[in-house]
Scaffold this motif. Sequence first.
Motif, PDB file in Angstrom:
ATOM      1  N   ALA A 280      35.458  45.356  40.435  1.00 24.93           N
ATOM      2  CA  ALA A 280      34.660  46.358  41.156  1.00 24.93           C
ATOM      3  C   ALA A 280      33.650  45.679  42.077  1.00 24.93           C
ATOM      4  O   ALA A 280      33.027  44.677  41.709  1.00 24.93           O
ATOM      5  N   ILE A 281      33.508  46.244  43.272  1.00 23.65           N
ATOM      6  CA  ILE A 281      32.457  45.833  44.200  1.00 23.65           C
ATOM      7  C   ILE A 281      31.297  46.808  44.042  1.00 23.65           C
ATOM      8  O   ILE A 281      31.498  48.024  43.976  1.00 23.65           O
ATOM      9  N   SER A 282      30.094  46.284  43.966  1.00 27.91           N
ATOM     10  CA  SER A 282      28.919  47.131  43.743  1.00 27.91           C
ATOM     11  C   SER A 282      28.761  48.141  44.881  1.00 27.91           C
ATOM     12  O   SER A 282      29.046  47.828  46.047  1.00 27.91           O
ATOM     13  N   PRO A 283      28.329  49.380  44.563  1.00 30.04           N
ATOM     14  CA  PRO A 283      28.109  50.388  45.610  1.00 30.04           C
ATOM     15  C   PRO A 283      27.128  49.883  46.672  1.00 30.04           C
ATOM     16  O   PRO A 283      26.171  49.163  46.361  1.00 30.04           O
ATOM     17  N   PHE A 284      27.389  50.255  47.921  1.00 28.09           N
ATOM     18  CA  PHE A 284      26.498  49.830  49.000  1.00 28.09           C
ATOM     19  C   PHE A 284      26.545  50.845  50.132  1.00 28.09           C
ATOM     20  O   PHE A 284      27.445  51.703  50.207  1.00 28.09           O
ATOM     21  N   TYR A 285      25.555  50.749  51.013  1.00 30.10           N
ATOM     22  CA  TYR A 285      25.478  51.615  52.194  1.00 30.10           C
ATOM     23  C   TYR A 285      25.724  50.773  53.439  1.00 30.10           C
ATOM     24  O   TYR A 285      25.170  49.669  53.575  1.00 30.10           O
ATOM     25  N   GLN A 286      26.556  51.287  54.331  1.00 32.74           N
ATOM     26  CA  GLN A 286      26.870  50.604  55.584  1.00 32.74           C
ATOM     27  C   GLN A 286      26.382  51.456  56.747  1.00 32.74           C
ATOM     28  O   GLN A 286      26.824  52.586  56.928  1.00 32.74           O
ATOM     29  N   GLY A 287      25.450  50.908  57.508  1.00 29.84           N
ATOM     30  CA  GLY A 287      24.864  51.654  58.612  1.00 29.84           C
ATOM     31  C   GLY A 287      25.807  51.821  59.796  1.00 29.84           C
ATOM     32  O   GLY A 287      26.936  51.318  59.806  1.00 29.84           O
ATOM     33  N   GLN A 288      25.336  52.508  60.796  1.00 29.62           N
ATOM     34  CA  GLN A 288      26.131  52.801  61.987  1.00 29.62           C
ATOM     35  C   GLN A 288      26.508  51.516  62.716  1.00 29.62           C
ATOM     36  O   GLN A 288      25.663  50.712  63.066  1.00 29.62           O
ATOM     37  N   GLY A 289      27.816  51.319  62.907  1.00 30.69           N
ATOM     38  CA  GLY A 289      28.308  50.152  63.623  1.00 30.69           C
ATOM     39  C   GLY A 289      28.112  48.827  62.910  1.00 30.69           C
ATOM     40  O   GLY A 289      28.288  47.773  63.526  1.00 30.69           O
ATOM     41  N   GLU A 290      27.785  48.839  61.629  1.00 32.11           N
ATOM     42  CA  GLU A 290      27.505  47.603  60.903  1.00 32.11           C
ATOM     43  C   GLU A 290      28.776  46.918  60.402  1.00 32.11           C
ATOM     44  O   GLU A 290      29.834  47.537  60.247  1.00 32.11           O
ATOM     45  N   THR A 291      28.654  45.633  60.130  1.00 31.32           N
ATOM     46  CA  THR A 291      29.718  44.812  59.553  1.00 31.32           C
ATOM     47  C   THR A 291      29.188  44.145  58.291  1.00 31.32           C
ATOM     48  O   THR A 291      28.076  43.612  58.276  1.00 31.32           O
ATOM     49  N   ASN A 292      29.996  44.178  57.221  1.00 30.48           N
ATOM     50  CA  ASN A 292      29.603  43.557  55.954  1.00 30.48           C
ATOM     51  C   ASN A 292      30.726  42.670  55.446  1.00 30.48           C
ATOM     52  O   ASN A 292      31.916  42.973  55.631  1.00 30.48           O
ATOM     53  N   LEU A 293      30.357  41.585  54.780  1.00 35.51           N
ATOM     54  CA  LEU A 293      31.316  40.723  54.095  1.00 35.51           C
ATOM     55  C   LEU A 293      31.270  41.027  52.606  1.00 35.51           C
ATOM     56  O   LEU A 293      30.192  41.041  52.001  1.00 35.51           O
ATOM     57  N   LEU A 294      32.434  41.272  52.020  1.00 37.71           N
ATOM     58  CA  LEU A 294      32.543  41.638  50.611  1.00 37.71           C
ATOM     59  C   LEU A 294      33.359  40.586  49.883  1.00 37.71           C
ATOM     60  O   LEU A 294      34.478  40.264  50.293  1.00 37.71           O
ATOM     61  N   SER A 295      32.815  40.055  48.808  1.00 38.22           N
ATOM     62  CA  SER A 295      33.511  39.030  48.032  1.00 38.22           C
ATOM     63  C   SER A 295      33.827  39.558  46.644  1.00 38.22           C
ATOM     64  O   SER A 295      33.044  40.314  46.056  1.00 38.22           O
ATOM     65  N   ALA A 296      34.978  39.155  46.143  1.00 36.21           N
ATOM     66  CA  ALA A 296      35.387  39.582  44.810  1.00 36.21           C
ATOM     67  C   ALA A 296      36.117  38.434  44.124  1.00 36.21           C
ATOM     68  O   ALA A 296      36.851  37.676  44.758  1.00 36.21           O
ATOM     69  N   SER A 297      35.902  38.317  42.820  1.00 40.10           N
ATOM     70  CA  SER A 297      36.576  37.328  41.998  1.00 40.10           C
ATOM     71  C   SER A 297      37.567  38.060  41.092  1.00 40.10           C
ATOM     72  O   SER A 297      37.170  38.872  40.247  1.00 40.10           O
ATOM     73  N   LEU A 298      38.858  37.778  41.269  1.00 39.46           N
ATOM     74  CA  LEU A 298      39.915  38.448  40.514  1.00 39.46           C
ATOM     75  C   LEU A 298      40.451  37.456  39.489  1.00 39.46           C
ATOM     76  O   LEU A 298      41.145  36.489  39.839  1.00 39.46           O
ATOM     77  N   VAL A 299      40.130  37.695  38.231  1.00 42.99           N
ATOM     78  CA  VAL A 299      40.484  36.751  37.167  1.00 42.99           C
ATOM     79  C   VAL A 299      41.247  37.492  36.077  1.00 42.99           C
ATOM     80  O   VAL A 299      40.778  38.523  35.565  1.00 42.99           O
ATOM     81  N   GLY A 300      42.417  36.961  35.742  1.00 40.21           N
ATOM     82  CA  GLY A 300      43.224  37.553  34.684  1.00 40.21           C
ATOM     83  C   GLY A 300      43.558  36.528  33.611  1.00 40.21           C
ATOM     84  O   GLY A 300      43.710  35.335  33.895  1.00 40.21           O
ATOM     85  N   PHE A 301      43.663  36.992  32.380  1.00 37.20           N
ATOM     86  CA  PHE A 301      43.967  36.097  31.245  1.00 37.20           C
ATOM     87  C   PHE A 301      45.051  36.725  30.391  1.00 37.20           C
ATOM     88  O   PHE A 301      44.921  37.860  29.917  1.00 37.20           O
ATOM     89  N   GLN A 302      46.141  35.972  30.226  1.00 37.12           N
ATOM     90  CA  GLN A 302      47.257  36.400  29.380  1.00 37.12           C
ATOM     91  C   GLN A 302      47.799  37.773  29.807  1.00 37.12           C
ATOM     92  O   GLN A 302      47.974  38.683  28.984  1.00 37.12           O
ATOM     93  N   LEU A 303      48.049  37.898  31.107  1.00 38.30           N
ATOM     94  CA  LEU A 303      48.603  39.158  31.619  1.00 38.30           C
ATOM     95  C   LEU A 303      50.131  39.126  31.533  1.00 38.30           C
ATOM     96  O   LEU A 303      50.756  38.152  31.969  1.00 38.30           O
ATOM     97  N   PRO A 304      50.762  40.161  30.992  1.00 38.89           N
ATOM     98  CA  PRO A 304      52.227  40.185  30.936  1.00 38.89           C
ATOM     99  C   PRO A 304      52.824  40.408  32.326  1.00 38.89           C
ATOM    100  O   PRO A 304      52.376  41.270  33.079  1.00 38.89           O
ATOM    101  N   VAL A 305      53.819  39.594  32.683  1.00 40.29           N
ATOM    102  CA  VAL A 305      54.531  39.732  33.954  1.00 40.29           C
ATOM    103  C   VAL A 305      56.028  39.729  33.668  1.00 40.29           C
ATOM    104  O   VAL A 305      56.470  39.427  32.555  1.00 40.29           O
ATOM    105  N   ALA A 306      56.810  40.056  34.692  1.00 39.36           N
ATOM    106  CA  ALA A 306      58.260  40.121  34.544  1.00 39.36           C
ATOM    107  C   ALA A 306      58.830  38.733  34.264  1.00 39.36           C
ATOM    108  O   ALA A 306      58.286  37.724  34.729  1.00 39.36           O
TER     109      ALA A 306
END
Length: 215
Positions: free
Chosen positions: A118-144
């Motif tokens: 999840a990315i924390s809730p935020f407000y983006q103003g008129q014509g604004e640009t934001n950079l959003l970072s996320a760390s996706l980490v999985g452990f022992q996930l079943p795959v095909a």
Amino acid sequence: MSKITEISPKDCATKKRTTTIPIPKLNKKLYLYLSTLLLSLLSLLLLIYLTLHPSKPHFSLQQAEVDQLNLSGPSSLLNSSIQITLQSDNPNTKLGIYYDEFILYASYKGQRITPEAAISPFYQGQGETNLLSASLVGFQLPVAPSFAYEVQSDQGAGRLVLSFKGMGRLRWRVGSWVSGRYRFVVSCVAVMPLGPAVPSPPLRSRSSSECSTVM
């Protein structure tokens, strides 16, 4: 002697007809009033829509970095660690955007390889640009069971293609007015060089790519 005046059935019918005449006129006036009010409201809503006409936000994948993507054990359990950076652009010059919910996950050939982040809730103003970072980490996930074979095939092709999906809800803001919530879905693709030999992590996408947004 007092005079007795009799009212014939004909006179009663005439009086009844006379008393019912204003009712249709009242209904007609009420109908015209409501029609005028409805048309005014529709015209106002159309004017607001044409004036504001919100455009959906734009997203682009600036960077994706795979630190870990390994199978453990004979039961096809995956350990994964991926860092991504998204650029979010608000193309509207009269509207701000509240991002109330925004979750991301990674997938490979149609199967998820990380849990949702999840990315924390935020407000983006008129014509604004934001950079959003996320760390996706999985452990022992079943795959095909075919996961290892498909990665080996991509190694032979010289590239690894990962998909990133984002989902959430947003609200538009104009002055002090805030709209209801709208769902949105973002889809991004990252292409990373992958040689025939097992590479040393991390794997990185070499260039940014545009994402598609559906609302």
